[in-house]
Design a protein around this motif. Structure first.
Motif, PDB file in Angstrom:
ATOM      1  N   ILE A 484       0.770  -1.164  -0.004  1.00 33.14           N
ATOM      2  CA  ILE A 484      -0.146  -0.172   0.025  1.00 33.14           C
ATOM      3  C   ILE A 484       0.875   1.262  -0.035  1.00 33.14           C
ATOM      4  O   ILE A 484       0.431   2.164  -0.809  1.00 33.14           O
ATOM      5  CB  ILE A 484      -1.064   0.058   1.199  1.00 33.14           C
ATOM      6  N   SER A 485       1.883   1.120   0.837  1.00 30.49           N
ATOM      7  CA  SER A 485       2.774   2.364   0.728  1.00 30.49           C
ATOM      8  C   SER A 485       3.454   2.579  -0.443  1.00 30.49           C
ATOM      9  O   SER A 485       3.561   3.887  -1.159  1.00 30.49           O
ATOM     10  CB  SER A 485       3.838   2.069   2.067  1.00 30.49           C
ATOM     11  N   LEU A 486       3.960   1.522  -1.167  1.00 26.73           N
ATOM     12  CA  LEU A 486       4.632   1.756  -2.568  1.00 26.73           C
ATOM     13  C   LEU A 486       3.732   2.238  -3.288  1.00 26.73           C
ATOM     14  O   LEU A 486       4.215   3.292  -4.335  1.00 26.73           O
ATOM     15  CB  LEU A 486       4.897   0.310  -2.826  1.00 26.73           C
ATOM     16  N   TYR A 487       2.397   1.923  -3.563  1.00 24.69           N
ATOM     17  CA  TYR A 487       1.417   2.394  -4.428  1.00 24.69           C
ATOM     18  C   TYR A 487       1.094   3.799  -4.029  1.00 24.69           C
ATOM     19  O   TYR A 487       1.077   4.773  -5.016  1.00 24.69           O
ATOM     20  CB  TYR A 487       0.292   1.679  -4.190  1.00 24.69           C
ATOM     21  N   ARG A 488       0.967   4.490  -2.779  1.00 25.37           N
ATOM     22  CA  ARG A 488       0.793   5.686  -2.900  1.00 25.37           C
ATOM     23  C   ARG A 488       2.057   6.344  -3.024  1.00 25.37           C
ATOM     24  O   ARG A 488       1.947   7.620  -3.559  1.00 25.37           O
ATOM     25  CB  ARG A 488       0.568   5.762  -1.299  1.00 25.37           C
ATOM     26  N   LYS A 489       3.305   6.180  -2.796  1.00 24.32           N
ATOM     27  CA  LYS A 489       4.374   6.841  -3.309  1.00 24.32           C
ATOM     28  C   LYS A 489       4.650   7.010  -4.701  1.00 24.32           C
ATOM     29  O   LYS A 489       5.037   7.951  -5.203  1.00 24.32           O
ATOM     30  CB  LYS A 489       5.538   6.456  -2.629  1.00 24.32           C
ATOM     31  N   ALA A 490       4.133   5.755  -5.271  1.00 21.93           N
ATOM     32  CA  ALA A 490       4.254   5.830  -6.761  1.00 21.93           C
ATOM     33  C   ALA A 490       3.345   6.762  -7.415  1.00 21.93           C
ATOM     34  O   ALA A 490       3.700   7.425  -8.483  1.00 21.93           O
ATOM     35  CB  ALA A 490       3.944   4.049  -7.440  1.00 21.93           C
ATOM     36  N   ARG A 491       2.129   6.951  -6.801  1.00 17.88           N
ATOM     37  CA  ARG A 491       1.097   7.840  -7.318  1.00 17.88           C
ATOM     38  C   ARG A 491       1.568   9.300  -7.190  1.00 17.88           C
ATOM     39  O   ARG A 491       1.161  10.105  -7.713  1.00 17.88           O
ATOM     40  CB  ARG A 491      -0.265   7.705  -6.550  1.00 17.88           C
ATOM     41  N   ALA A 492       2.505   9.437  -6.147  1.00 17.13           N
ATOM     42  CA  ALA A 492       2.710  11.180  -5.934  1.00 17.13           C
ATOM     43  C   ALA A 492       3.876  11.490  -6.649  1.00 17.13           C
ATOM     44  O   ALA A 492       4.216  12.627  -6.639  1.00 17.13           O
ATOM     45  CB  ALA A 492       3.025  11.056  -4.479  1.00 17.13           C
TER      46      ALA A 492
END
Length: 775
Positions: A484-492
């Motif tokens: 989940i953390s990876l997804y959020r950082k990638a979107r940012a």
């Protein structure tokens, strides 16, 4: 066995290394530009050369380049002559042979053994650019080009053929690829560690014939050869059979005892006899485990010989079971199998790469493009993955039809967040025509990133074939927070508009983390999400080692809930396999009825392809179930082998297609289920004659066929194509599997509905371009 060292322990920092080649050379002219008079290693591959980490030859080539070696590539050479194999001259160290990212037989033939019309790994999808059993052919040609140069074979084709194996395309058990190819060494599984070690040792002057201690390697030795005198053999050349059963004494027997035996038992000891003293050793649990590991380290398991397994299907199934039980690098023992008067020796599987090693492998200076010699040619496999990022390797699902476990292993090897985010930025900044959408963050599965056993010691001692079947192991960590953390950082990341998840989702794991499902559904689904229930019937699912259909229902409830909360209309695209071992006609009928009940009109259908060494292939060939102890009387697995039965099973998955109705009518009548033929809502296929009118409508002719019964027409418009693929997942595997062309269906195919009241298919609401219009 050799102790592992970090792959990059002896590699200088990039700033102090010689500049990397823009592309690894494929011609003498390119070698001249680099100032090379020869190559240290020449890699021969059956794929087009694409300098990207999703393609094996590029990853291996760049890894060896970073170690200081000069690496050249010969891509898709004309195997009918030896001359193309001399294009780069004689390699100083060895030839490296690979069939490519896919097994050459799976690449060239459909599940019905028909030759494919295209090849996703070739410029413009051109077919027939690689030979059947490419590893064998390339090894033989390389040996002919420059005799005396060591030949090392690798890739998934060599991995899956390292011992005697059933070959679906010739319908027989074939010898190890070592015999057929005459390779000096086969490196199986994740090859980086073994390849770096063997290269250094050959460069130091060591003969390849003496390199016998590397994990993840297989080679030929004289029968009975052992590394040293401390080794012992565990003989597993026959199935377990009852031994001699002693007669139980009758406590009420009145017969006299034998006086001679009594005299021996009660005789006084010899006067000079010394008592034998045996000290009692008390060991802790840890000491006992260490002693067992040390004993296993010096033990080789002897499998039934090639001659035995080629003639006895039961022994083949037994050998398969033993082989798969020795697949955990933490406790696997060496294996040996006789082929005539020689042995094939397999060292234990390679140890997984650590996270920093994975990062360094993927951070190498790839050009991230096809070789310039291809010009503007369209390479389908490249188009499939050019905007995707591989975040992990391996799969602990253990699906029996899949080859990932035999090749990449069950232990998940993940990259760090910074490494993955750097690659996304690199795609954004350097990849041509990037429009802001990352098409996948995944690997063999979408949601096993950084999942592992809770205890390293438990992981190293485990001998389960799957961490999630029949239930999810209590020792498996299922926390999705890091993903989940990876997804959020990638979107940012600036410039990134959308991150999609294209890898297949393991939904039985996903439901353990509703937060992950919400994150996925809200931000990372582009309207459709692929999942793979594979079947609905428990008898078949148990042979696949897949969860029951209840897990699908549980995930669908979460998916629908979070889609609604996000205000999005999104749909699940389920994948199913036809003709899998254990699947009966009745099972496939029940699956078809489930599809009709849930109003699914499948466009993509998988027909089971028996790939070498997979456990489902063992079931297909032997009729035995290697998931349990194998004996002459053990469970028999029913399998669809005839073309007629396989065609029927495939037709059940596309019950709505008019072209399948004649096959289904015949099958239903043979099964005694003629009650499912008719034009009512409860029927599966319409009565005789309906397909003629439906086919007219497919051709755009709205006039009714003469004397044809007309039923109400559904508004559902299935689109796409039927795909017969080998059961392989993963970034590289997806490019091969999903780009494969099987039987084609028109881009738009209205049809006669088999029932009087049919709701439109959910897939009919999805607007898609015809294949020719996609870019």
């Amino acid at each position: 066995m050799n102790s592992p060292t970090n792959l990059f322990a002896s590699v200088a920092k990039r700033s102090s290394r010689a500049p990397a080649a823009p592309f690894l050379p494929m011609s003498r002219a390119e070698m001249d530009k680099l100032g090379w008079d020869s190559c240290d290693i020449i890699l021969i591959t059956g794929d087009a050369y694409i300098d990207h980490p999703s393609f094996g030859m590029a990853l291996v080539g760049r890894l060896l380049e970073a170690q200081g070696y000069r690496v050249g590539i010969i891509s898709q050479p004309d195997w009918t002559s030896v001359e193309p194999f001399r294009a780069l001259g004689k390699p100083n160290l060895y030839w490296g042979i690979t069939a490519g990212n896919m097994d050459s037989m799976v690449n060239r033939y459909t599940a019905d053994r028909k030759i494919r019309s295209d090849d996703a790994y070739t410029p413009d999808g051109a077919p027939n650019k690689r030979p059947d059993r490419a590893v064998t052919v390339y090894c033989q040609r390389a040996r002919e080009a420059f005799p005396g140069v060591p030949v090392i074979a690798g890739s998934i084709e060599a991995s899956l053929r390292r011992i005697a194996h059933y070959d679906y395309w010739s319908d027989k058990v074939r010898r190890s690829v070592l015999f057929e190819s005459k390779a000096d060494l086969v490196i199986f599984g994740n090859a980086e560690r073994a390849l770096v070690d063997v290269t250094k040792r050959i460069a130091a002057g060591e003969s390849i014939k003496s390199i016998r201690d590397l994990r993840g390697t297989a080679f030929l030795v004289p029968q009975g050869w052992m590394p040293d005198e401390e080794w012992t053999v565990h003989n597993s050349t026959r199935v377990d059979v009852p031994g001699r059963i002693d007669k139980q004494p009758n406590p009420y027997a009145m017969a006299l005892e034998d006086p001679k035996q009594c005299a021996i038992d009660n005789a006084a000891p010899e006067p000079d006899a010394q008592p034998i003293l045996k000290p009692i050793v008390i060991m802790t649990r840890e000491e006992r485990q260490a002693a067992a590991r040390e004993k296993a380290r010096k033990t080789v398991v002897r499998l039934p010989s090639f001659e035995t397994v080629s003639e006895d299907p039961v022994m083949y199934a037994h050998a398969s079971r033993v082989f798969h039980l020795e697949s955990n690098p933490g406790n696997a023992r060496a294996l040996v199998q006789a082929h005539g008067d020689r042995d094939v020796w397999l060292n234990p599987p390679p140890l997984p790469l650590a996270m920093d090693e994975m990062d360094n492998v993927y951070d190498l200076p790839y050009a991230r493009a096809p070789h310039p010699s291809y010009g503007k040619a369209h390479i389908p496999a490249w188009e499939m993955i050019r905007y995707s990022v591989n975040i992990m390797r391996g799969c602990f699902g253990g699906c029996t039809f899949c080859s990932i476990t035999e090749h990449e292993g069950r232990i998940i090897q993940s990259r760090s967040e910074p490494s993955i985010l750097r690659e996304i930025e690199l795609i954004r900044d350097t990849t041509k025509n990037f429009a802001g959408t990352i098409t996948d963050l995944g690997g063999p599965t979408a949601n096993m990133y950084r999942l592992s056993c809770k205890e390293k010691t438990i992981e190293e001692s485990c001998r389960r074939l799957s961490c999630v079947y029949p239930t999810i192991c209590s020792n498996l960590g299922t926390d999705h927070s890091k993903l989940i953390s990876l997804y959020r950082k990638a979107r940012a990341i600036p410039g990134i508009k959308k991150i999609l998840i294209g890898s297949g989702l393991r939904y039985d794991l996903a439901v353990r983390s509703p937060e992950y499902v919400k994150e996925l559904v809200t931000h990372h689904v582009g309207g459709l999400l692929k999942i793979a229930p594979e079947h609905t019937e428990e008898a078949t699912l148990s042979k696949m080692m897949k969860p029951g259909i209840g897990a699908y229902d549980e995930f669908k409830a979460l998916f629908d809930k979070y889609s609604k909360e996000a205000g999005k209309k999104q749909y699940l695209i389920p994948y199913f396999i036809a003709a899998h071992p254990g699947s009966t006609d009745e099972d496939m009928l029940n699956l078809a009825l489930w599809l009709k009940k849930n109003n699914f009109h499948l466009d993509q259908v998988q027909t089971f392809t028996p790939t070498p060494m997979a456990m489902a292939t063992t079931m297909y060939h032997s009729g035995k179930n290697p998931l349990h102890k194998v004996t002459e009387d053990s469970e028999t697995v029913e399998t669809a082998k005839s073309g007629k039965t396989r065609k029927l099973h495939k037709a059940f998955l596309r019950y709505y297609d008019p072209e399948n109705w004649p096959v289904l009518r015949e099958g239903l009548r043979r099964m005694g289920r003629g009650d499912l033929i008719g034009n009512g809502e409860r029927h599966l296929v319409p009565a005789q004659g309906g397909e003629e009118a439906a086919l007219q409508q497919q051709r755009g002719d709205r006039r009714p066929a003469p004397n044809a019964p007309m039923g109400p027409r559904s508004d559902a418009v299935p689109r796409g194509r039927v795909i017969e693929v080998a059961p392989k997942r993963g970034a590289a595997g997806r490019a091969g599997a999903n780009a494969r062309g099987g039987d084609r269906v028109p881009a738009s195919t209205p049809f006669m509905a088999p029932s009087s009241k049919v709701k439109p298919s959910i897939l009919s609401t999805i607007k898609s371009k015809p294949k020719g219009a996609r870019k």
